[in-house]
Design an enzyme around this catalytic site. Structure first.
Site, PDB file in Angstrom:
ATOM      1  N   CYS A 155      47.070  62.471  35.544  1.00 33.47           N
ATOM      2  CA  CYS A 155      45.652  62.204  35.833  1.00 33.47           C
ATOM      3  C   CYS A 155      44.743  62.993  34.903  1.00 33.47           C
ATOM      4  O   CYS A 155      43.678  62.508  34.508  1.00 33.47           O
ATOM      5  CB  CYS A 155      45.330  62.528  37.285  1.00 33.47           C
ATOM      6  N   ASP A 167      28.331  41.077  41.336  1.00 34.64           N
ATOM      7  CA  ASP A 167      28.237  40.421  42.648  1.00 34.64           C
ATOM      8  C   ASP A 167      28.963  41.212  43.729  1.00 34.64           C
ATOM      9  O   ASP A 167      29.090  40.744  44.860  1.00 34.64           O
ATOM     10  CB  ASP A 167      28.800  38.999  42.584  1.00 34.64           C
TER      11      ASP A 167
END
Length: 220
Positions: free
Chosen positions: A45, A139
């Protein structure tokens, strides 16, 4: 909760390294990449967060916001940021959610809802399913979900390519073929009849099969 393509991305409130947010409000009318991490100070990470910071100008060009999540407190994220800058050359330049109560991870189906407790005492292996990448459209709907194992670093160049495809196909009635890159030929969408296609592409198309109609990439 199982999230599918086309579902509205669940809204939430959270603390981040850039202050509190309400997700849908923060997203506005932009695209977004939301990527999650099982724990701070983990090696793979660390490389991902630094590389994403280096790539962020490319996402900015595409009106795409970046937000991360890790199952640890925001204060830990800030300390981790120093390590990321030192080892990767770039510190995170986007908000990182502190999901200490596991609420967002559960909301997005990355951890089971019946799980009790907080991030305290949990290891990266306990949270290994918190390794998602989601692309979310203006959206608020989910356009892509990829889940990576902890041992495999994510390919954010591929995420950029997908965003290019998604934005192109949202603006034009086309699809992109295997290994497509911006500028390559595209496929006329199956929802477009030949009569419609003749109006859109008066110069015609190449069709090795009736259902495979190939044209140059359209431009805005």
């Amino acid at each position: 909760m199982t999230l599918r393509l086309g579902d509205v991305a669940p809204d939430f409130e959270a603390q981040t390294t850039e202050g509190p947010i309400r997700f849908h409000e923060w997203l506005g009318d932009f695209w977004a990449v939301f990527f999650s991490h099982p724990k701070d100070f983990t090696p793979v990470c660390t490389t991902e967060l630094g590389y994403m910071a280096r790539l962020k100008p490319e996402f900015d060009k595409r009106r795409t916001k970046v937000i991360g999540l890790s199952v640890d407190p925001v204060e830990n994220h800030r300390r981790w940021s120093d390590d990321i800058k030192e080892t990767q050359g770039h510190a995170p330049n986007y908000p990182m959610i502190g999901d200490t109560e596991l609420k967002v991870s559960k909301l997005y189906g990355m951890l089971p809802n019946e799980l009790d407790g907080t991030c305290d005492g949990r290891t990266a292996a306990d949270n290994q399913t918190v390794r998602n990448v989601l692309i979310i459209g203006p959206d608020k709907k989910i356009k892509l979900v990829i889940v990576y194992p902890m041992t495999t670093g994510r390919n954010f160049d591929e995420i950029l390519r997908v965003i290019d495809s998604l934005q192109l196909t949202a603006a034009h009635r086309v699809a992109t073929p295997v290994n497509w890159k911006p500028g390559d030929e595209v496929i006329i969408a199956g929802s477009v009849s030949d009569d419609e296609a003749r109006k859109i592409y008066p110069r015609g198309w190449t069709a090795p099969k009736p259902y495979l109609r190939i044209v140059p990439q359209p431009h805005a």
